[in-house]
Design a protein around this motif. Structure first.
Motif, PDB file in Angstrom:
ATOM      1  N   ILE A  59      41.912  47.630  30.602  1.00 45.51           N
ATOM      2  CA  ILE A  59      41.795  46.415  29.793  1.00 45.51           C
ATOM      3  C   ILE A  59      41.772  46.775  28.311  1.00 45.51           C
ATOM      4  CG2 ILE A  59      40.337  44.425  29.296  1.00 45.51           C
ATOM      5  CD1 ILE A  59      39.328  44.556  32.161  1.00 45.51           C
ATOM      6  N   ILE A  60      40.986  47.792  27.978  1.00 43.55           N
ATOM      7  CA  ILE A  60      40.930  48.237  26.573  1.00 43.55           C
ATOM      8  C   ILE A  60      42.287  48.774  26.141  1.00 43.55           C
ATOM      9  CG2 ILE A  60      39.805  49.834  24.973  1.00 43.55           C
ATOM     10  CD1 ILE A  60      37.353  49.735  26.767  1.00 43.55           C
ATOM     11  N   ASN A  61      42.927  49.554  27.005  1.00 43.26           N
ATOM     12  CA  ASN A  61      44.243  50.102  26.695  1.00 43.26           C
ATOM     13  C   ASN A  61      45.262  48.992  26.482  1.00 43.26           C
ATOM     14  OD1 ASN A  61      45.803  52.385  26.220  1.00 43.26           O
ATOM     15  ND2 ASN A  61      46.533  52.492  28.329  1.00 43.26           N
ATOM     16  N   LEU A  62      45.196  47.953  27.322  1.00 45.34           N
ATOM     17  CA  LEU A  62      46.094  46.811  27.174  1.00 45.34           C
ATOM     18  C   LEU A  62      45.843  46.101  25.854  1.00 45.34           C
ATOM     19  CD1 LEU A  62      48.190  44.816  28.386  1.00 45.34           C
ATOM     20  CD2 LEU A  62      46.254  43.598  29.424  1.00 45.34           C
ATOM     21  N   GLY A  63      44.584  45.956  25.492  1.00 42.81           N
ATOM     22  CA  GLY A  63      44.267  45.302  24.229  1.00 42.81           C
ATOM     23  C   GLY A  63      44.798  46.057  23.034  1.00 42.81           C
ATOM     24  N   PHE A  64      44.705  47.398  23.065  1.00 40.75           N
ATOM     25  CA  PHE A  64      45.270  48.189  21.972  1.00 40.75           C
ATOM     26  C   PHE A  64      46.783  48.034  21.924  1.00 40.75           C
ATOM     27  CE2 PHE A  64      41.278  50.743  21.945  1.00 40.75           C
ATOM     28  CZ  PHE A  64      41.047  50.676  20.580  1.00 40.75           C
ATOM     29  N   GLY A  65      47.430  48.009  23.098  1.00 43.46           N
ATOM     30  CA  GLY A  65      48.884  47.869  23.133  1.00 43.46           C
ATOM     31  C   GLY A  65      49.353  46.537  22.572  1.00 43.46           C
ATOM     32  N   GLN A  66      48.571  45.499  22.810  1.00 45.39           N
ATOM     33  CA  GLN A  66      48.938  44.160  22.341  1.00 45.39           C
ATOM     34  C   GLN A  66      48.302  43.814  21.001  1.00 45.39           C
ATOM     35  OE1 GLN A  66      47.661  41.619  25.554  1.00 45.39           O
ATOM     36  NE2 GLN A  66      49.441  42.092  26.828  1.00 45.39           N
ATOM     37  N   GLN A  67      47.508  44.759  20.431  1.00 43.65           N
ATOM     38  CA  GLN A  67      46.782  44.498  19.186  1.00 43.65           C
ATOM     39  C   GLN A  67      45.924  43.243  19.309  1.00 43.65           C
ATOM     40  OE1 GLN A  67      46.849  46.556  16.206  1.00 43.65           O
ATOM     41  NE2 GLN A  67      47.574  47.860  17.864  1.00 43.65           N
ATOM     42  N   ASP A  68      45.265  43.117  20.473  1.00 48.70           N
ATOM     43  CA  ASP A  68      44.426  41.959  20.770  1.00 48.70           C
ATOM     44  C   ASP A  68      42.966  42.399  20.740  1.00 48.70           C
ATOM     45  OD1 ASP A  68      43.054  39.788  21.863  1.00 48.70           O
ATOM     46  OD2 ASP A  68      44.736  39.224  23.151  1.00 48.70           O
ATOM     47  N   LEU A  69      42.279  42.091  19.658  1.00 51.99           N
ATOM     48  CA  LEU A  69      40.888  42.517  19.507  1.00 51.99           C
ATOM     49  C   LEU A  69      39.980  41.867  20.540  1.00 51.99           C
ATOM     50  CD1 LEU A  69      40.463  42.510  15.606  1.00 51.99           C
ATOM     51  CD2 LEU A  69      40.943  44.442  17.135  1.00 51.99           C
ATOM     52  N   GLY A  70      40.298  40.663  20.964  1.00 51.64           N
ATOM     53  CA  GLY A  70      39.488  39.980  21.957  1.00 51.64           C
ATOM     54  C   GLY A  70      39.506  40.699  23.297  1.00 51.64           C
ATOM     55  N   VAL A  71      40.680  41.142  23.731  1.00 55.93           N
ATOM     56  CA  VAL A  71      40.795  41.869  24.993  1.00 55.93           C
ATOM     57  C   VAL A  71      40.093  43.224  24.891  1.00 55.93           C
ATOM     58  CG1 VAL A  71      42.414  42.906  26.625  1.00 55.93           C
ATOM     59  CG2 VAL A  71      42.929  40.682  25.614  1.00 55.93           C
ATOM     60  N   ILE A  72      40.251  43.901  23.754  1.00 54.35           N
ATOM     61  CA  ILE A  72      39.569  45.187  23.552  1.00 54.35           C
ATOM     62  C   ILE A  72      38.057  44.998  23.664  1.00 54.35           C
ATOM     63  CG2 ILE A  72      39.104  47.033  21.904  1.00 54.35           C
ATOM     64  CD1 ILE A  72      41.891  46.531  20.724  1.00 54.35           C
ATOM     65  N   LEU A  73      37.536  43.981  22.998  1.00 50.91           N
ATOM     66  CA  LEU A  73      36.096  43.725  23.025  1.00 50.91           C
ATOM     67  C   LEU A  73      35.635  43.343  24.423  1.00 50.91           C
ATOM     68  CD1 LEU A  73      33.473  43.482  21.457  1.00 50.91           C
ATOM     69  CD2 LEU A  73      34.095  41.117  20.894  1.00 50.91           C
ATOM     70  N   ALA A  74      36.436  42.569  25.149  1.00 52.20           N
ATOM     71  CA  ALA A  74      36.073  42.183  26.512  1.00 52.20           C
ATOM     72  C   ALA A  74      35.970  43.412  27.414  1.00 52.20           C
ATOM     73  CB  ALA A  74      37.104  41.201  27.064  1.00 52.20           C
ATOM     74  N   GLY A  75      36.933  44.330  27.296  1.00 48.22           N
ATOM     75  CA  GLY A  75      36.878  45.558  28.085  1.00 48.22           C
ATOM     76  C   GLY A  75      35.669  46.403  27.738  1.00 48.22           C
ATOM     77  N   ALA A  76      35.360  46.487  26.441  1.00 45.00           N
ATOM     78  CA  ALA A  76      34.200  47.269  26.019  1.00 45.00           C
ATOM     79  C   ALA A  76      32.899  46.665  26.548  1.00 45.00           C
ATOM     80  CB  ALA A  76      34.155  47.350  24.492  1.00 45.00           C
ATOM     81  N   VAL A  77      32.811  45.346  26.540  1.00 44.86           N
ATOM     82  CA  VAL A  77      31.610  44.675  27.067  1.00 44.86           C
ATOM     83  C   VAL A  77      31.455  44.945  28.559  1.00 44.86           C
ATOM     84  CG1 VAL A  77      30.620  42.405  27.576  1.00 44.86           C
ATOM     85  CG2 VAL A  77      31.538  42.880  25.309  1.00 44.86           C
ATOM     86  N   LEU A  78      32.557  44.908  29.292  1.00 42.77           N
ATOM     87  CA  LEU A  78      32.494  45.160  30.735  1.00 42.77           C
ATOM     88  C   LEU A  78      32.024  46.588  31.031  1.00 42.77           C
ATOM     89  CD1 LEU A  78      35.783  43.389  31.865  1.00 42.77           C
ATOM     90  CD2 LEU A  78      33.449  42.683  32.427  1.00 42.77           C
ATOM     91  N   VAL A  79      32.558  47.552  30.300  1.00 41.50           N
ATOM     92  CA  VAL A  79      32.167  48.949  30.517  1.00 41.50           C
ATOM     93  C   VAL A  79      30.699  49.153  30.148  1.00 41.50           C
ATOM     94  CG1 VAL A  79      32.564  51.328  29.813  1.00 41.50           C
ATOM     95  CG2 VAL A  79      34.507  49.807  30.199  1.00 41.50           C
ATOM     96  N   ALA A  80      30.273  48.594  29.026  1.00 39.87           N
ATOM     97  CA  ALA A  80      28.879  48.741  28.604  1.00 39.87           C
ATOM     98  C   ALA A  80      27.930  48.092  29.613  1.00 39.87           C
ATOM     99  CB  ALA A  80      28.688  48.120  27.221  1.00 39.87           C
TER     100      ALA A  80
END
Length: 243
Positions: free
Chosen positions: A176-197
């Protein structure tokens, strides 16, 4: 729309959870990879720590193994294994994470058995206990708190570090975080980080509860206030026997 709002919307969309390759599928992959890595590390580290701790030898080897393993970046090890015949497989990810989990387990197990009081060992031997009985009835219960701490530390580290597996084609919530970086989508990156944490915190809490449940002596559950001893009431020792 802020990144926090976008992450909230992403996490509250049922489709993102239930679709093929969605959050639930990635969560199962993440847990499977982490559990296999911790189990493999425990099979290697705990018996070795028991043997070295009981014999009193190998302190230098334990320190060197711990320092060398911690010095090697997990991402570098994942990349090296990816270019071997293992390729971009789950096996390579599990091996790399297991190598990362061995040091805390090995160190804590070794220290736990080394700190068992020599007088306790002598008393058990004087009672006619065999080496196997001493291990199961005396040494292991006394060393269990430190052993459990090593397993808990390794498990939380593995759950958090398994996110890096997505960078070399692995599965898990890191995608999810990798996908967010690929799409330059900060919301997806943050969502992945929240899930992992959140998963790492839940792992810590679960293992603390398990460790408390299996440790001999009076139970001291986390977040529960400690009961003050009444006047004249004997205070229990670590073994549960009043002074």
């Amino acid at each position: 729309m802020s990144a926090f709002r976008e992450a909230f919307v992403y996490l509250n969309d049922p489709f993102n959870w239930t679709r093929t390759g969605g959050i639930l599928d990635l969560l199962v992959q993440h847990l499977r990879i982490s559990a296999l890595a911790v189990l493999l590390a425990a099979v290697l580290a705990v018996p070795t720590g028991v043997l070295l701790g009981r014999s009193g030898r190998g302190a230098g080897a334990v320190v060197v193994t711990s320092n060398v393993s911690r010095a090697v970046p997990t991402l570098a090890l994942l990349t090296v294994l990816a270019v071997t015949p293992l390729g971009f497989s789950e096996t390579g990810t599990v091996l790399a994470l297991a190598a990362f989990a061995v040091p805390p387990m090995l160190t804590n197990t070794y220290v736990g058995f080394r700190e068992v009081d020599r007088d306790v060992r002598e008393a058990a031997r004087a009672m006619g206990m065999s080496r196997g009985q001493m291990l199961s009835r005396v040494e292991f219960p006394l060393a269990l708190p430190l052993v459990a701490t090593g397993v808990r530390t390794a498990a939380v580290q593995v759950v958090a570090t398994a996110t890096l597996a997505a960078l070399v084609g692995g599965g898990g919530l890191g995608r999810i975080i990798n996908l967010g970086f690929g799409q330059q989508d900060l919301g997806v990156i943050l969502a992945g980080a929240v899930l992992v944490a959140a998963l790492a915190l839940l792992t810590e809490l679960l293992l603390v509860l398990v460790s408390t449940a299996v440790t001999p002596g009076p139970r001291r559950w986390p977040l529960r206030p400690v009961r003050a001893a009444r006047a004249g009431e004997p205070e229990p020792t670590s073994s549960g026997v009043p002074l």
